[in-house]
Write an enzyme that holds these catalytic residues in place. Structure first.
Site, PDB file in Angstrom:
ATOM      1  N   ALA A 523       0.806  -1.224   0.000  1.00  0.00           N
ATOM      2  CA  ALA A 523       0.000   0.000   0.000  1.00  0.00           C
ATOM      3  C   ALA A 523       0.840   1.276   0.000  1.00  0.00           C
ATOM      4  O   ALA A 523       0.375   2.312   0.456  1.00  0.00           O
ATOM      5  CB  ALA A 523      -0.977   0.002   1.192  1.00  0.00           C
ATOM      6  N   ARG A 525       3.045   2.335   1.832  1.00  0.00           N
ATOM      7  CA  ARG A 525       2.827   2.901   3.149  1.00  0.00           C
ATOM      8  C   ARG A 525       4.075   2.942   4.034  1.00  0.00           C
ATOM      9  O   ARG A 525       4.109   3.643   5.038  1.00  0.00           O
ATOM     10  CB  ARG A 525       1.735   2.106   3.886  1.00  0.00           C
ATOM     11  CG  ARG A 525       2.088   0.639   4.107  1.00  0.00           C
ATOM     12  CD  ARG A 525       0.938  -0.170   4.673  1.00  0.00           C
ATOM     13  NE  ARG A 525       0.599   0.196   6.026  1.00  0.00           N
ATOM     14  CZ  ARG A 525       1.358  -0.069   7.099  1.00  0.00           C
ATOM     15  NH1 ARG A 525       2.504  -0.714   6.950  1.00  0.00           N
ATOM     16  NH2 ARG A 525       0.973   0.294   8.290  1.00  0.00           N
ATOM     17  N   GLU A 723       3.718   2.123  -5.339  1.00  0.00           N
ATOM     18  CA  GLU A 723       2.770   1.701  -6.362  1.00  0.00           C
ATOM     19  C   GLU A 723       2.423   2.759  -7.408  1.00  0.00           C
ATOM     20  O   GLU A 723       2.181   2.427  -8.562  1.00  0.00           O
ATOM     21  CB  GLU A 723       1.473   1.229  -5.689  1.00  0.00           C
ATOM     22  CG  GLU A 723       1.663  -0.017  -4.869  1.00  0.00           C
ATOM     23  CD  GLU A 723       0.531  -0.220  -3.884  1.00  0.00           C
ATOM     24  OE1 GLU A 723      -0.367  -0.992  -4.181  1.00  0.00           O
ATOM     25  OE2 GLU A 723       0.559   0.436  -2.823  1.00  0.00           O
TER      26      GLU A 723
END
Lengths: 766, 285
Positions: A523, A525, A723
């Site tokens: 993600a 993150r 991503e």
């Protein structure tokens, strides 16, 4: 006060030299060097869907060197595991739902014995129809794949998500123009280099188990497999070795191999090695979800988007795995634009295919493919410049997204800069050479946004920080090194935060016993969430050490500065004491040297109708490409690709550019050649001979522009970067092809076969 | 377990073939054979390595032929000055597999594997090459046009006791040119979906002879005989116009995912191979 000495610098990744020379060791290397392990094989079915009538393991068990053969009746715990829900059987019992369902497992003293033994297991199957079409399976009258689907009242739906904003019907009634098209994206393997692999070793001391395998999420792994092992989550110890490529896939597929090695190790009390062949990786592990998207877009004649209606059917495959795709495809169905009226609706639907799992972009590439093609269709219809059309509609400070989240410049909102820098690039504006009538050249762009983090309530990061009396720092963090460069980025953040030289920072990473839950390495993150947790932990230590240092420096603790391995009073840089002296003093003064650092983004706030804040910040970007289309052979050549992406702050510009380039290259594969063909639940192409990924010759010189609109909540202003770069490539290429030959191709990959078919259809129409 | 042999003379090699016949697997570069062994597709009683045999890496010109030894690798062909004038062959080699494969894969192996989409083999076929087959009984020379068992892919007319020791390519005359065109799904390391090889001669501005190889369109390589006949007597421009609009009737496509695609691109591919052949035929005049 924190001075940026390392953050923003182009520092070499700590793993690159060892990887280039072969000194870096992967899970498979452990097996090469240990002689006490059993070798495991699984028997997979020759069907995509079949009933198991009988299994006879007697011949396999009698084979020399075979230690155990397991069927579903021999499991130590429940017959289910999974990252979100334990719905995937460890060993299929009555029925196989795809080619990757193991029917029996073998552990033997040697690889050869294990390979021979699986061939001796006799299974009688009753073949059943394999379901390939998620649109068909969405129909409530279609046959039921899972006996009791716990996820939805319609028996084949895994998840369903809807966003409703404003008055869509009114917007469509008032529109001057409606663009209505269908889009289709393929089933795609991650094509990571390292096949899925795991070692499991039963722990006879406390009755636990240790797993070594390439993982995205060592803490999640404990939760995912504890039911299957029949053990409390606390007894499962997971270490991720270096990951030989993951791209999201190993968040899940690693559980497939870990659980097999685990149950065999629990049964035999021996260490067990299990590795998939490439053929098994293709047929059995998770894939990028294919999608079928019906996109309707209403606009006025000035090009202002009034509303969208989008329906997305997602092929879930046989099991739930990571099922955020309906959520992400509804979220990103309108791209990075300000749209007042939206109805976006997505379903993920079970079929007899490999399960859809996380894959770089997680639904966002599919959603943006449709939306960004629609933008060019709209520009074409209105005879407008596609760049101008986008600038007219992009999200700006104060605008709200279709899910009702206000956008803020202080969280980083650099889309306009990305568009302007790509479209004003001199090379991107050179005249096109269209002198050969057979080779048509064109250009296209696509824009996107991509949230940092999962946007779920559990999304947080926790790390352990510990100062050593010699002035060095240990950081225990559960994130994995997937090749993305997380280690160097965390060292840069930690060194600057603590005011130490970068060689003083050592990460104890990807080991569930040496770290706390910092969330999966997914993600986009890790830089932001884990980075913030490290900052938080180190700030706690600094506060303690400032109190220790203040009397040593004869100043107040609020005046204590940490820099260059020294501690000094503000303004008196030349008079400080070494940090090690302060830590040593703390050590002998009952001041703890360790702390826990934590960080949560602002809580996602669902308000019903799919509305409410999701991720706390978003990366934005724009990609431009130039293509040459050979209209006689259907061959597309990407001649130029330029990506500008606002990622807040590049902690390490080299690794950021690496992510940009990797994403762009992967997008070329998705746009032009990657696809699995399924028939009756069986994969038709399961080798690299038939499942093509781009070679160096298929990739142009990839050009990148880092745009930095800082995120006030990110470490040093950072947003996620992993991503985002894959998202705009496919629609940018498709729009460039449209520009080159005037033919709209709405299904990827745009293989020569599809290009020639589209050219032919277009010629027939006109 | 298989026996492994590494003979040092042709006589020894041919003797082993006489002893084992089809139970002996000949390994040259091994890029196809080793894969078959690893995958368990073949379980030979014996394996014989031949790349070390005398003259097997020689390339020489003699008696109107370019001779290519039975162990010559693709890389050796690409680096040979004797081969350089065969533009079509050089282009085929440049597209064949990967640089790593080209270092060990051999032209003879490419012929003997008898794949329908073999780049080097297709161009040798267009060049009207022949092969020398040796056995204990003696040697015979077989034109490539007669070399393949046309009933199915991956089969040749070689007897179990025969060894392919040499490839012979008729030397290029003045006015002759060669051209090659392949279509595939990506730019490297991909089996072609269409292969066209052309060898033609120009004399007084018209085509005086022509050979066309069609690859990946049938179970085996075939000649585009109708095209070969039709273009003789045509000018270059006329020939290109002809092939662009005339389906080569010898290409009998079987039904597959690629059938429609092939139908839509084969004529253009033939035209491109002709364009290249005409271009370097002009250069040779």
């Amino acid at each position: 006060m924190v001075k940026e000495k390392y953050v923003g610098q182009r520092l070499a990744r700590t793993d690159s030299l060892a990887k280039a020379t072969g000194a870096a060791k992967y899970t498979g290397d452990i097996w090469m060097n240990r002689r006490d392990m059993l070798y495991a094989k699984a028997l997979f079915p020759p069907y995509g869907h079949a009933r198991i009538l009988s299994i006879d393991t007697s011949e396999a068990e009698a084979l020399d060197g075979v230690v155990t053969v397991m069927t579903a009746d021999d499991l130590p715990g429940k017959n289910g595991y999974g990252g979100m829900v334990p719905d995937k059987p460890v060993i299929a019992k009555d029925e196989v739902l795809y080619e990757g369902d193991p029917v029996a497992l073998v552990a033997a003293e040697t690889k050869e014995a294990a390979e021979r033994a699986v061939k001796l297991i006799k299974v009688e199957y009753e073949p059943l129809e394999g379901y390939d079409d998620p649109a068909f399976m969405l129909d409530p009258s279609s046959p039921m794949l899972h006996k009791d689907n716990p996820f939805h009242k319609n028996h084949n739906i895994s998840d369903e998500q809807i966003i409703r904003k404003g008055d869509v019907e009114k917007a469509f009634k008032e529109a001057d123009v409606i663009i209505d098209n269908w889009y289709k994206t393929p089933l795609v393997d991650h094509a990571y280099m390292e096949p899925d692999v795991a070692i499991a070793q039963y722990d006879p001391i406390q009755g636990g188990i240790t797993i070594w395998s390439p993982q995205h999420a060592v803490q999640l792994a404990k939760r995912a497999m504890s039911d299957a092992f029949g053990m409390p989550q606390s007894r499962i110890h997971v270490c991720s070795q270096l990951v030989g490529g993951g791209f999201g896939g190993k968040e899940d597929s690693t559980f497939d191999v870990s659980v097999v090695a685990g149950v065999l190790s629990i049964r035999t009390k021996r260490p067990v090695y299990f590795e998939l062949t490439r053929d098994e990786v293709f047929k059995g592990t998770g894939k990028r979800h294919p999608s079928l998207i019906h996109h309707q877009l209403a606009a006025d004649k000035s090009g202002k988007i009034l509303g969208i209606k989008v329906e997305t059917i997602i092929d879930k495959g046989a099991y739930k795995s990571i099922d955020a795709i309906p959520s992400r495809t509804t979220q990103y169905a309108g791209g990075p634009y300000s749209i007042d009226n939206a109805l976006t609706h997505s379903w993920s639907v079970f079929t007899d295919h490999p399960y859809g799992c996380a894959f770089r972009g997680l639904g966002s590439p599919q959603a943006h493919f449709a939306m960004e093609c629609q933008m060019d269709e709209l520009a074409h219809r209105l005879n407008m410049d596609p760049v101008e059309l986008r600038l007219k509609n992009i999200l700006r400070d104060g605008d709200t997204t279709i899910w009702g989240q206000p956008m803020m410049e202080e969280r980083g909102l650099g889309l306009e800069e990305c568009i302007r820098r790509v479209t004003s690039d001199p090379k991107f504006n050179e005249p096109l050479d269209n002198s050969d009538p057979r080779i048509r050249r064109g250009r296209g762009i696509a824009c996107f946004m991509y949230g940092t983090g999962t946007g779920s309530a559990t999304d947080g990061a926790h790390v352990m920080v510990q100062a050593q009396p010699d002035g060095s720092i240990n950081i225990g963090v559960s994130a994995s090194e997937l090749g993305q460069g997380f280690l160097i980025a965390m060292k840069q953040i930690a060194a600057d935060t603590m005011g130490v030289s970068i060689d003083k920072v050592y990460l104890d990473y990807a080991d569930s016993a040496a770290s706390l839950e910092s969330g999966a390495t997914v993600a986009s993150r890790t830089t932001v969430l884990t980075g913030n947790a490290i900052v938080n932990g180190l700030e706690k230590l600094k506060e303690r050490f400032a109190a220790v240092a203040a009397p040593m420096l004869k100043t107040g603790k609020e005046n204590v500065v940490f820099f260059d391995n020294k501690v000094f009073a503000k303004g008196l840089e030349n008079e400080g004491v070494p940090l090690s002296a302060v830590i040593a003093k703390a050590f002998s003064s009952q001041v703890p040297l360790g702390a826990i650092g934590s960080w949560y983004p602002p809580m996602a706030a669902p308000k019903g109708d799919g509305l409410g804040d999701k991720m706390h910040t978003y990366a934005f970007g724009c990609q431009g490409v130039q293509v040459a289309v050979d209209i006689e052979t259907g061959e597309i050549t990407v001649e130029d690709a330029l990506l500008a992406c606002d990622i807040g702050k590049a902690i390490n510009p080299d690794t950021v550019e690496g992510q940009f380039e990797g994403g762009m290259a992967q997008a070329i594969g998705w746009a032009l050649m990657e696809e699995h063909f399924m028939s009756n639940g069986r994969m038709k192409n399961h080798t690299f001979h038939d499942f093509l990924i781009p070679t160096a010759k298929d990739i142009p010189n990839l050009r990148t522009i880092i745009v930095e609109h800082p995120n006030v909540l990110g470490p040093f202003g950072a947003k996620g970067v992993g991503e985002p770069p894959i998202v705009p490539g496919a629609p940018a290429i498709r729009n460039a092809v449209y520009d080159a030959i005037g033919v709209a191709i709405n299904e990827i990959p745009m293989t020569p076969v599809r290009v020639m078919e589209a050219i032919k259809k277009s010629a027939e129409k006109s | 377990m298989s026996e492994y042999y590494r003979p040092s003379t042709k006589a020894e090699a041919v003797g082993l073939l006489g002893k084992y016949g089809k139970d002996l697997l000949v390994v040259n570069g091994g890029t196809d054979a080793v894969l078959s062994i690893v995958e368990g597709k073949v379980q030979p009683k014996a394996i014989m390595q031949v790349s070390q045999l005398p003259d097997f890496h020689r390339i020489w010109r003699d008696g109107g032929f370019l001779h290519i030894g039975g162990g010559v690798t693709f890389r050796e062909l690409m680096e040979s000055e004797e081969v350089a004038p065969y533009h079509g062959l050089m282009e085929a080699l440049g597209h064949l597999a990967s640089p790593a494969i080209r270092v060990i894969g051999t032209a003879a192996g490419n012929l003997c594997t008898a794949a329908p989409a073999a780049d080097c083999a297709a161009m040798l076929y267009a060049l009207k090459a022949s092969v020398v087959l040796e056995s204990a009984k003696g040697e015979r020379v077989v034109d490539l046009a007669d070399f393949y068992d046309t009933a199915s892919s991956y089969k040749t007319v070689m007897e179990g006791d025969e060894l392919l020791t040499e490839i012979r390519v008729p030397v290029l005359d003045k006015g002759e040119g060669t051209g090659y065109c392949r279509l595939s799904r990506r730019k490297a390391q991909d089996i072609a979906k269409v292969i066209i090889g052309v060898r033609l001669a120009l004399s007084n501005g018209v085509i005086s002879s022509c050979s066309v190889a069609l690859g990946a369109l049938n179970a085996t390589l075939v000649h585009g005989t109708e095209t070969e006949k039709a273009v003789v007597g045509m000018s270059g421009d006329k020939a290109i116009e002809y092939v662009r609009n005339s389906w080569p009737v010898e290409a009998r496509l079987h039904k597959s995912y690629f059938t429609e695609y092939k139908k839509s691109v084969v004529c253009a591919a033939v035209a491109r191979a002709f364009e290249k052949a005409l271009e370097n035929a002009g250069g040779n005049v």
